[in-house]
Design a protein around this motif. Structure first.
Motif, mmCIF file in Angstrom:
data_model
loop_
_atom_site.group_PDB
_atom_site.id
_atom_site.type_symbol
_atom_site.label_atom_id
_atom_site.label_comp_id
_atom_site.label_asym_id
_atom_site.label_seq_id
_atom_site.Cartn_x
_atom_site.Cartn_y
_atom_site.Cartn_z
ATOM 1 N N ASN A 67 1.054 -11.971 -2.667
ATOM 2 C CA ASN A 67 1.105 -10.097 -2.681
ATOM 3 C C ASN A 67 -0.093 -9.387 -3.595
ATOM 4 O O ASN A 67 -0.466 -10.665 -4.804
ATOM 5 N N LEU A 97 4.053 -0.727 -8.088
ATOM 6 C CA LEU A 97 4.093 -2.046 -8.762
ATOM 7 C C LEU A 97 5.290 -2.158 -9.529
ATOM 8 O O LEU A 97 5.564 -3.204 -9.918
ATOM 9 N N MET A 124 8.555 -2.764 -8.384
ATOM 10 C CA MET A 124 8.595 -4.181 -7.717
ATOM 11 C C MET A 124 9.215 -4.895 -8.684
ATOM 12 O O MET A 124 9.739 -5.734 -8.584
ATOM 13 N N HIS A 125 8.343 -4.710 -9.993
ATOM 14 C CA HIS A 125 8.295 -5.754 -11.362
ATOM 15 C C HIS A 125 10.167 -5.215 -11.464
ATOM 16 O O HIS A 125 10.794 -6.210 -12.009
ATOM 17 N N GLU A 127 10.611 -8.079 -9.006
ATOM 18 C CA GLU A 127 9.424 -9.355 -7.796
ATOM 19 C C GLU A 127 8.136 -9.369 -8.888
ATOM 20 O O GLU A 127 7.392 -8.058 -9.445
ATOM 21 N N ASN A 131 5.821 -11.053 -8.959
ATOM 22 C CA ASN A 131 4.360 -11.535 -8.881
ATOM 23 C C ASN A 131 3.712 -10.706 -7.923
ATOM 24 O O ASN A 131 3.221 -10.979 -5.881
ATOM 25 N N TRP A 132 3.740 -9.215 -8.062
ATOM 26 C CA TRP A 132 2.737 -8.047 -7.887
ATOM 27 C C TRP A 132 1.719 -7.698 -9.055
ATOM 28 O O TRP A 132 2.657 -7.805 -9.945
ATOM 29 N N ASN A 133 0.486 -7.810 -8.383
ATOM 30 C CA ASN A 133 -0.239 -7.177 -9.612
ATOM 31 C C ASN A 133 -1.240 -6.836 -8.362
ATOM 32 O O ASN A 133 -1.414 -6.662 -7.078
ATOM 33 N N PRO A 146 -0.285 -1.708 0.662
ATOM 34 C CA PRO A 146 0.258 -3.198 -0.041
ATOM 35 C C PRO A 146 -0.547 -4.207 0.876
ATOM 36 O O PRO A 146 0.228 -4.052 2.285
ATOM 37 N N PHE A 191 1.462 -8.157 1.418
ATOM 38 C CA PHE A 191 2.196 -8.312 1.131
ATOM 39 C C PHE A 191 2.823 -10.063 1.650
ATOM 40 O O PHE A 191 2.458 -10.310 2.633
ATOM 41 N N VAL A 218 9.751 -5.168 1.174
ATOM 42 C CA VAL A 218 7.786 -4.045 0.685
ATOM 43 C C VAL A 218 8.854 -2.564 1.379
ATOM 44 O O VAL A 218 8.069 -1.807 1.180
#
Length: 512
Positions: free
Chosen positions: A191, A400, A403-404, A408, A410-412, A448, A450, A485
């Motif tokens: 990701n 992001l 997602m957080h 989730e 593990n997204w950056n 993005p 993924f 996503v």
């Protein structure tokens, strides 16, 4: 909570800013309704892979779904913009009481890719890109209706991402006109919100009086290309051979290389290759047999991971190049080379995939490559360069954050540009030549990447264009990741269409 209960909480009356606090839950409810049918489209496309410009089954499957199976939701245009396998889905929501003009309705676009790779199917996962585009648009569409938000959504089916830049032709035809924000998401093995490379392919033609002459000349050029590593201008620039007549497919590093040596014993050739094959050739192996096609011939079959053209991947092709280099180092004129099973050809083609971090470096890197092999090649041509794709943080930050918030972590952001995309034609970013900061864009494109690899023992995983990735792209887990996503992009889209401030910030770099 039912959808009607969510609507009572979310809708505070037309003309007043919409309360979107229940939007995430509403989108989950909508997704449960719309995603299964759209997933079926993607699974059908996965089962019927078609290469660039030949995606007729994929095109017809999407068009038939929205005109026959589930009609009336979208205005559907098949064979759009003069492209036989492009399509458009269009929807405008004008809630009761909306008194503005059509021009005042904000609009967001989604891009959908669906071409596959020659010989290895959906090993780039474009069945998930079309699913992501359709699902995100469908979720956002229904949310606009339920929340009574004026908005316009367009889905553009974009064929031929892999080979000759289908989005460039669509852009030339005006397909992206009138819409400042375009989104799509690409499956891979991790990701990240990250840039994408610029790309241009140089096709070099080599001719010999005999088959052996042609092979020697082509491999001399391959050695020269390999030795360019670390010397190319620009940032993170690479030049990797990815195609040869009879052995490779464009944009795919071959899993298997057939390479023949004449004039040395099997034992001598085997000793050379075994010494070269150290632990830097991850997953690469070979077999060696005597070959009666050529007098005193020895045939090598070198196998290992394929995948995206990458200087960092010591592939079977790289092993054959180093074998050639070693066996010719002492100037032994008695040694010759051939392509097992293909010993009559006297003309060979090699495609060199030139990758750069920034579009502005492409010309200088290409010039370095072509000048290096010019004395060996009869002719060198190039395809249409793919511009690099840059990250726009207004959309990235919000994506992001959602997602957080949704559990989730593990997204950056990442500064690594892992591959190329023809979405760069749509963005058309202009950068400061010194700082590389984005000064302006043609369109605000958000792209993005993924991960779709399941973190369990035995689950198929790899990187895009590796054959194992085709297996990854067909798993139930991978479709589940696409749903997450798509739902997140749908939320970004609804927020853009509802919030003029967010839309203004997201499009502030778009050239007028």
């Amino acid at each position: 909570m039912t959808r009607s209960e969510l609507l009572l909480l979310a809708t505070v009356g037309f003309g007043i800013a919409t309360d979107l606090s229940t939007l995430p839950d509403l989108l989950k409810t909508i997704s449960a309704d719309v995603f299964p049918g759209l997933k079926g489209i993607a699974q059908d496309i996965y089962a019927h892979p078609e290469t660039s410009t030949q995606e007729f089954h994929a095109h017809d499957t999407v068009v038939d779904y929205f005109t026959t199976t589930n009609p009336g939701l979208w205005d559907v245009t098949p064979h759009a913009y003069g492209q036989p396998t492009a399509f458009v889905l269009d929807f405008v929501n004008k809630p009761t009481g909306f008194s503005g003009s059509d021009d005042e309705i904000p609009v967001v676009g989604f891009m959908a890719e669906y071409d596959a790779l020659l010989g290895i199917g959906h090993a780039c996962g474009h069945n998930h890109i079309v699913l992501n585009g359709l699902a995100a648009a469908a979720m956002a569409r229904q949310a606009l209706i339920d929340l009574k938000i004026p908005g316009h959504i367009k889905v553009l089916g974009t064929p031929d991402e892999e080979n000759t830049g289908g989005k460039a032709r669509l852009n030339d035809a005006g397909a992206f006109d009138g819409i400042d924000v375009w989104m799509e998401a690409h499956p891979t093995n991790g990701n990240a919100v990250q840039p994408m490379q610029g790309r241009v392919d140089a096709q070099a033609n080599f001719v010999g009086d005999t088959h052996a002459d042609a092979v020697r000349t082509a491999y001399e050029a391959l050695v020269l290309i390999t030795d360019l590593a670390g010397t190319l201008p620009g940032t993170s620039s690479t030049a990797t051979p990815v195609e040869d007549v009879g052995m490779f497919a464009i944009n795919v590093v071959a899993e298997q290389i057939l390479f023949g040596v004449a004039g040395l014993s099997l034992q001598e050739v085997n000793s050379t290759v075994s010494q070269l094959l150290d632990n830097t050739y991850v997953g690469v192996n070979y077999t060696i047999v005597e070959d009666s096609e050529v007098e005193n011939g020895v045939a090598l079959t070198m196998e290992g991971p394929g995948g995206h053209a990458s200087e960092g991947t010591k592939s079977p092709l790289r092993l054959s190049i180093e074998t050639f280099r070693t066996l010719t180092a002492n100037g032994n004129s008695d040694v010759s080379f051939f392509l097992p099973g293909n010993i009559t050809v006297t003309e060979l083609d090699i495609t060199v995939s030139v990758r750069t971090r920034y579009t502005s470096d492409s010309d200088s890197v290409l010039q370095k490559v072509t000048s290096t092999i010019a004395s060996k090649a009869v002719s060198i041509s190039k395809d249409r360069p793919y511009p690099a794709l840059e990250v726009l943080t207004a959309l990235g930050d919000r994506f992001l954050a959602i997602m957080h918030e949704d559990g989730e972590p593990n997204w950056n952001y990442s500064t690594i540009a892992p591959a190329a995309t023809d979405a760069g034609f749509v963005q058309d970013a202009q950068l400061d030549p010194d700082t590389k900061q984005v000064l302006s864009v043609g369109k605000a494109v958000f792209h993005p990447n993924f991960g779709i690899c399941e973190n369990v023992t035995g689950a198929p995983c790899g990187f895009n264009h590796e054959p194992v990735f085709a297996h990854t792209a067909g798993t139930e887990f991978s479709y589940g990741r696409t749903e997450v996503v798509a739902r997140t992009l749908a939320q970004v889209a609804v927020e853009l269409l509802d919030d003029t401030g967010f839309m203004r910030e997201a499009t502030k770099l778009v050239r007028t």
